[in-house]
Each structure stands twice: as structure tokens, then as C-alpha cells.
Design a protein around this motif. Structure first.
Motif, PDB file in Angstrom:
ATOM      1  N   VAL A   3       0.845  -1.191   0.000  1.00  0.00           N
ATOM      2  CA  VAL A   3       0.000   0.000   0.000  1.00  0.00           C
ATOM      3  C   VAL A   3       0.885   1.247   0.000  1.00  0.00           C
ATOM      4  O   VAL A   3       0.762   2.130  -0.841  1.00  0.00           O
ATOM      5  CB  VAL A   3      -0.954   0.002   1.207  1.00  0.00           C
ATOM      6  CG1 VAL A   3      -1.778   1.278   1.233  1.00  0.00           C
ATOM      7  CG2 VAL A   3      -1.866  -1.221   1.161  1.00  0.00           C
ATOM      8  N   VAL A   4       1.799   1.302   0.960  1.00  0.00           N
ATOM      9  CA  VAL A   4       2.827   2.349   0.977  1.00  0.00           C
ATOM     10  C   VAL A   4       4.177   1.658   0.994  1.00  0.00           C
ATOM     11  O   VAL A   4       4.433   0.807   1.851  1.00  0.00           O
ATOM     12  CB  VAL A   4       2.693   3.272   2.209  1.00  0.00           C
ATOM     13  CG1 VAL A   4       3.876   4.232   2.278  1.00  0.00           C
ATOM     14  CG2 VAL A   4       1.390   4.052   2.156  1.00  0.00           C
ATOM     15  N   ASN A   5       5.014   1.995   0.041  1.00  0.00           N
ATOM     16  CA  ASN A   5       6.331   1.377  -0.076  1.00  0.00           C
ATOM     17  C   ASN A   5       7.405   2.369   0.365  1.00  0.00           C
ATOM     18  O   ASN A   5       7.537   3.450  -0.209  1.00  0.00           O
ATOM     19  CB  ASN A   5       6.575   0.926  -1.522  1.00  0.00           C
ATOM     20  CG  ASN A   5       7.870   0.176  -1.699  1.00  0.00           C
ATOM     21  OD1 ASN A   5       8.590   0.369  -2.668  1.00  0.00           O
ATOM     22  ND2 ASN A   5       8.220  -0.678  -0.754  1.00  0.00           N
ATOM     23  N   LEU A   6       8.142   2.017   1.416  1.00  0.00           N
ATOM     24  CA  LEU A   6       9.259   2.833   1.898  1.00  0.00           C
ATOM     25  C   LEU A   6      10.550   2.064   1.634  1.00  0.00           C
ATOM     26  O   LEU A   6      10.652   0.888   1.989  1.00  0.00           O
ATOM     27  CB  LEU A   6       9.121   3.124   3.393  1.00  0.00           C
ATOM     28  CG  LEU A   6       7.866   3.881   3.841  1.00  0.00           C
ATOM     29  CD1 LEU A   6       7.853   4.038   5.354  1.00  0.00           C
ATOM     30  CD2 LEU A   6       7.767   5.237   3.166  1.00  0.00           C
ATOM     31  N   VAL A   7      11.524   2.721   1.038  1.00  0.00           N
ATOM     32  CA  VAL A   7      12.775   2.058   0.669  1.00  0.00           C
ATOM     33  C   VAL A   7      13.940   2.717   1.406  1.00  0.00           C
ATOM     34  O   VAL A   7      14.107   3.937   1.348  1.00  0.00           O
ATOM     35  CB  VAL A   7      13.019   2.118  -0.851  1.00  0.00           C
ATOM     36  CG1 VAL A   7      14.339   1.431  -1.202  1.00  0.00           C
ATOM     37  CG2 VAL A   7      11.868   1.469  -1.604  1.00  0.00           C
ATOM     38  N   LEU A   8      14.725   1.907   2.105  1.00  0.00           N
ATOM     39  CA  LEU A   8      15.918   2.398   2.789  1.00  0.00           C
ATOM     40  C   LEU A   8      17.119   2.257   1.858  1.00  0.00           C
ATOM     41  O   LEU A   8      17.392   1.165   1.359  1.00  0.00           O
ATOM     42  CB  LEU A   8      16.158   1.618   4.082  1.00  0.00           C
ATOM     43  CG  LEU A   8      15.213   1.988   5.225  1.00  0.00           C
ATOM     44  CD1 LEU A   8      15.296   0.959   6.344  1.00  0.00           C
ATOM     45  CD2 LEU A   8      15.529   3.370   5.759  1.00  0.00           C
ATOM     46  N   PRO A   9      17.855   3.335   1.622  1.00  0.00           N
ATOM     47  CA  PRO A   9      18.985   3.265   0.694  1.00  0.00           C
ATOM     48  C   PRO A   9      20.158   2.504   1.297  1.00  0.00           C
ATOM     49  O   PRO A   9      20.360   2.516   2.517  1.00  0.00           O
ATOM     50  CB  PRO A   9      19.353   4.744   0.484  1.00  0.00           C
ATOM     51  CG  PRO A   9      18.908   5.413   1.745  1.00  0.00           C
ATOM     52  CD  PRO A   9      17.678   4.684   2.190  1.00  0.00           C
ATOM     53  N   PRO A  10      20.964   1.825   0.466  1.00  0.00           N
ATOM     54  CA  PRO A  10      22.172   1.159   0.979  1.00  0.00           C
ATOM     55  C   PRO A  10      23.182   2.196   1.432  1.00  0.00           C
ATOM     56  O   PRO A  10      23.175   3.353   0.982  1.00  0.00           O
ATOM     57  CB  PRO A  10      22.674   0.369  -0.225  1.00  0.00           C
ATOM     58  CG  PRO A  10      22.118   1.080  -1.408  1.00  0.00           C
ATOM     59  CD  PRO A  10      20.799   1.637  -0.988  1.00  0.00           C
ATOM     60  N   LEU A  11      24.074   1.787   2.316  1.00  0.00           N
ATOM     61  CA  LEU A  11      25.048   2.708   2.900  1.00  0.00           C
ATOM     62  C   LEU A  11      25.954   3.322   1.834  1.00  0.00           C
ATOM     63  O   LEU A  11      26.354   4.481   1.948  1.00  0.00           O
ATOM     64  CB  LEU A  11      25.879   1.971   3.955  1.00  0.00           C
ATOM     65  CG  LEU A  11      26.749   2.822   4.880  1.00  0.00           C
ATOM     66  CD1 LEU A  11      25.949   3.911   5.559  1.00  0.00           C
ATOM     67  CD2 LEU A  11      27.429   1.935   5.917  1.00  0.00           C
ATOM     68  N   ARG A  12      26.262   2.570   0.796  1.00  0.00           N
ATOM     69  CA  ARG A  12      27.159   3.076  -0.251  1.00  0.00           C
ATOM     70  C   ARG A  12      26.562   4.253  -1.019  1.00  0.00           C
ATOM     71  O   ARG A  12      27.275   4.968  -1.731  1.00  0.00           O
ATOM     72  CB  ARG A  12      27.528   1.955  -1.227  1.00  0.00           C
ATOM     73  CG  ARG A  12      26.353   1.376  -1.973  1.00  0.00           C
ATOM     74  CD  ARG A  12      26.757   0.240  -2.890  1.00  0.00           C
ATOM     75  NE  ARG A  12      25.583  -0.375  -3.507  1.00  0.00           N
ATOM     76  CZ  ARG A  12      24.868  -1.332  -2.935  1.00  0.00           C
ATOM     77  NH1 ARG A  12      25.209  -1.794  -1.742  1.00  0.00           N
ATOM     78  NH2 ARG A  12      23.806  -1.831  -3.561  1.00  0.00           N
ATOM     79  N   GLU A  13      25.244   4.470  -0.885  1.00  0.00           N
ATOM     80  CA  GLU A  13      24.582   5.576  -1.571  1.00  0.00           C
ATOM     81  C   GLU A  13      24.260   6.726  -0.629  1.00  0.00           C
ATOM     82  O   GLU A  13      23.522   7.641  -1.006  1.00  0.00           O
ATOM     83  CB  GLU A  13      23.291   5.077  -2.245  1.00  0.00           C
ATOM     84  CG  GLU A  13      23.531   4.060  -3.353  1.00  0.00           C
ATOM     85  CD  GLU A  13      22.235   3.542  -3.952  1.00  0.00           C
ATOM     86  OE1 GLU A  13      21.153   4.062  -3.563  1.00  0.00           O
ATOM     87  OE2 GLU A  13      22.286   2.623  -4.796  1.00  0.00           O
ATOM     88  N   ARG A  14      24.837   6.690   0.583  1.00  0.00           N
ATOM     89  CA  ARG A  14      24.480   7.699   1.578  1.00  0.00           C
ATOM     90  C   ARG A  14      25.599   8.689   1.868  1.00  0.00           C
ATOM     91  O   ARG A  14      25.527   9.448   2.839  1.00  0.00           O
ATOM     92  CB  ARG A  14      24.015   7.002   2.865  1.00  0.00           C
ATOM     93  CG  ARG A  14      22.678   6.297   2.699  1.00  0.00           C
ATOM     94  CD  ARG A  14      22.255   5.532   3.938  1.00  0.00           C
ATOM     95  NE  ARG A  14      22.282   6.339   5.135  1.00  0.00           N
ATOM     96  CZ  ARG A  14      21.997   5.879   6.347  1.00  0.00           C
ATOM     97  NH1 ARG A  14      21.666   4.610   6.507  1.00  0.00           N
ATOM     98  NH2 ARG A  14      22.052   6.672   7.396  1.00  0.00           N
ATOM     99  N   GLY A  15      26.636   8.707   1.049  1.00  0.00           N
ATOM    100  CA  GLY A  15      27.673   9.726   1.128  1.00  0.00           C
ATOM    101  C   GLY A  15      28.315   9.848   2.500  1.00  0.00           C
ATOM    102  O   GLY A  15      28.841   8.871   3.061  1.00  0.00           O
ATOM    103  N   ASP A  16      28.265  11.060   3.066  1.00  0.00           N
ATOM    104  CA  ASP A  16      28.940  11.347   4.333  1.00  0.00           C
ATOM    105  C   ASP A  16      28.276  10.692   5.539  1.00  0.00           C
ATOM    106  O   ASP A  16      28.784  10.809   6.660  1.00  0.00           O
ATOM    107  CB  ASP A  16      29.013  12.862   4.557  1.00  0.00           C
ATOM    108  CG  ASP A  16      29.942  13.546   3.567  1.00  0.00           C
ATOM    109  OD1 ASP A  16      30.800  12.853   2.995  1.00  0.00           O
ATOM    110  OD2 ASP A  16      29.814  14.770   3.370  1.00  0.00           O
TER     111      ASP A  16
END
Length: 326
Positions: free
Chosen positions: A182-195
Motif C-alpha cells: 500500500v505504501v512502499n518505503l525504501v531504505l537506501p544502501p550505505l554506499r549511496e548515503r555519502g557522508d
């Protein structure tokens, strides 16, 4: 007492506990804060292993109108298939050998609160229609029972598997997928989170030093640079464990780069994947090579191979998977 407990959990496991300032993470948190206000909205959390899906699920619960009621976690990958139905829905006395008394399921115990179905992609196919009925009607029937029981719950699912691809392979029911998504929340991988790597490393170093009664260490530029360069396939969980290891092995007040776990190196192609060979042999060798790369973590291997964990196990068991190509 329940309200006080909820307030404490909101402080420890709320949105503020999710460390990071990257745009991708902040977007997910902002979406989560809006969703949390609506007590009945079903949420599906996606993201790689170790990105913090359970933490996000807890934040959704403890910032919701259901915060004073139970938060019940069910790991669909950790329970044997023979026990999972009983754990989810409960059972009546005599329903099977060893059922010496009636027992409510975890969905009943979560009444008024939230059920967190972790690794929902590993739910056995024969249980999926039963879960769908429970979600549609908000009622459960215990194993061996005839009576249905109403449950007032919010459902949050989480998976590192691409469920849409699993639907296409026939490994996950399409109707259940749309009921969960119904609602999709996606957590980004650490390699895409910069600082965020640097921010998380300093946060973990401080928290763990206080936990162990040690001097808070200084993270040298060399250490920070090395941390930013790593791939972190295990994401935030892997980073925390690496900081903890280095903290307890390094001299007081320091984090020595030499005490960090060595980064796994990709397996050499030569001699690892047989070719020419049958598709079955190549597939099995690829799975074994990936398992070696990720230190036998089957969930992580399945994620990298872009297959479900049950399919990975079938390949290892030699049950044949030649006709299924992702």
C-alpha cells in the motif's frame, strides 16, 4: 506504564534514532513520519540487508496512535515452515502432536498494535493465502480451530527481495503483494548515503565506548577515508560491528585501521564457475561462489544474486532450477 514505555521506545527507536543526513534517507524518514500518523495503513519496507528496516518499522509504530499497544516482530525466514503457521495464527489443544494446550498466535497478541513481518519474501507459498485472508478480514483462525478471532492490527512487512520479481517467478502471490504494498518505503544502501558513513562511524564509536566504559576514540582522517572507500555489503549493521571490533581491540582512545575486519575480496572467475557446463552446474557453482564471498550469509547471497532465499536453498539442495531464469 504502557504510555511511558512507548515514550521511552520512541526516544530509543524513533525516527530521531535513524542517524544520517543524506537526501535519500531523509526522504524515506519524512515519508515514514507522514505514514505513521495513520493507524491502519499497511507499509512494505524495502532495502538491502542491514539497512535498518526493523528500526524504521519500530519508528512507524512508536510514532503512531498505536504506540502504547504491542509491537510484535515475526521473522518469516528464521522460523521453520512447520512452526510458522502456529506462531502466526496460534493453535488449539490437540491440533498436532505436542499441542498440549491452546496457544494464541502472535497476530492475536499484537491486538491493538503492530505486526512486523520481517523477511516477508521468505513466507512459504502455502501460507500466503492464509495471511492474505487475515489481512483482508483482520481476523485469524488458529490451527485446528473453527472459530475466527478479530484482530485490530497494523501490518508492516519488510524484505530485501524484489517481491515484484518474485511474483513473476511464481514464488510470491500477486494478490498478497498488492495487499502489502500500500505504501512502499525504501531504505537506501550505505554506499549511496555519502557522508553518512562518517556520521554513523562517529556515532557508533561514541555509543559503544560508553557502553563498554571505554574512552571515546578519535577517528583519524586515515580511518575515515578507509571507511568511506569500503563497499559495506552488510550496510549499517556491518559498519557497527566493524566499529565495535576495532574499539575493543585498539589501544584506549583510538580506532586502529589494522583492527577492522578485512574486506571480502571477490572470488576469482577462473576455476570457480565451470564453463562449458550445464545450466544447473553453473547456477550451483555461482551460488556457492557468492556464499563464499559473503561469509555464508544466505540472505545476502540471495540479494546479490537477485533470487529469493528459498530458491537459493533449492539450488544448493540440488533440486533443480534450470528452467527459471531471472
Amino acid at each position: 506504564e504502557a504510555a511511558k514505555f512507548a515514550a521511552d521506545e520512541r526516544r530509543l527507536a524513533g525516527f530521531d534514532a535513524m542517524v544520517g543526513s543524506s537526501a535519500a534517507l531523509r526522504k524515506t524518514i519524512e515519508q515514514g513520519m507522514r505514514v505513521a500518523q495513520h493507524r491502519d495503513v499497511t507499509v512494505l519496507i524495502g532495502g538491502e540487508t542491514g539497512t535498518g528496516k526493523e528500526l524504521l518499522a519500530r519508528a512507524l509504530h512508536y510514532h503512531s496512535p498505536r504506540a502504547a499497544a504491542p509491537f510484535v516482530e515475526i521473522n518469516c525466514a528464521a522460523l521453520p515452515e512447520t512452526l510458522l503457521e502456529s506462531e502466526l495464527f496460534g493453535h488449539e489443544k490437540g491440533a498436532f502432536t505436542g499441542a498440549i494446550a491452546a496457544k494464541p498466535g502472535l497476530m492475536e497478541l499484537a491486538h491493538g498494535g503492530t505486526v512486523f513481518l520481517d523477511e516477508i519474501g521468505n513466507l512459504p507459498l502455502d501460507l500466503q493465502p492464509k495471511l492474505l485472508r487475515a489481512l483482508e478480514g483482520r481476523e485469524v483462525r488458529r490451527v485446528g480451530g473453527q472459530q475466527t478471532r478479530k484482530v485490530d492490527i497494523r501490518v508492516i512487512g519488510a524484505t530485501h527481495v524484489d517481491l515484484k520479481a518474485a511474483v513473476a517467478r511464481g514464488e510470491f502471490r500477486e494478490d498478497l503483494y498488492y495487499r502489502l504494498n500500500v505504501v512502499n518505503l525504501v531504505l537506501p544502501p550505505l554506499r549511496e548515503r555519502g557522508d553518512d558513513v562518517e556520521l554513523l562511524a562517529k556515532t557508533f564509536a561514541t555509543r559503544l565506548a560508553r557502553q563498554y566504559g571505554l574512552e571515546v576514540p578519535v577517528l583519524s582522517p586515515q580511518v575515515l577515508s578507509a571507511l568511506r572507500m569500503r563497499a559495506w555489503p552488510g550496510n549499517v549493521r556491518e559498519l557497527r560491528n566493524a566499529i565495535e571490533r576495532s574499539l575493543v581491540l585498539s589501544p584506549p582512545g583510538e580506532l586502529e585501521l589494522a583492527e577492522f575486519p578485512s574486506e571480502p575480496q571477490p572470488a576469482a572467475d577462473n576455476g570457480v564457475i565451470p564453463f562449458p557446463a550445464s545450466i544447473k552446474a553453473i547456477t550451483r557453482a555461482a551460488v556457492q561462489a557468492m556464499l563464499k564471498l559473503v561469509n555464508n550469509n544466505k540472505s545476502e547471497a540471495a540479494r546479490r544474486l537477485e533470487i529469493s532465499r528459498p530458491r537459493l536453498q533449492r539450488i544448493l539442495d540440488g533440486q533443480g532450477d534450470d528452467d527459471q531464469v531471472d
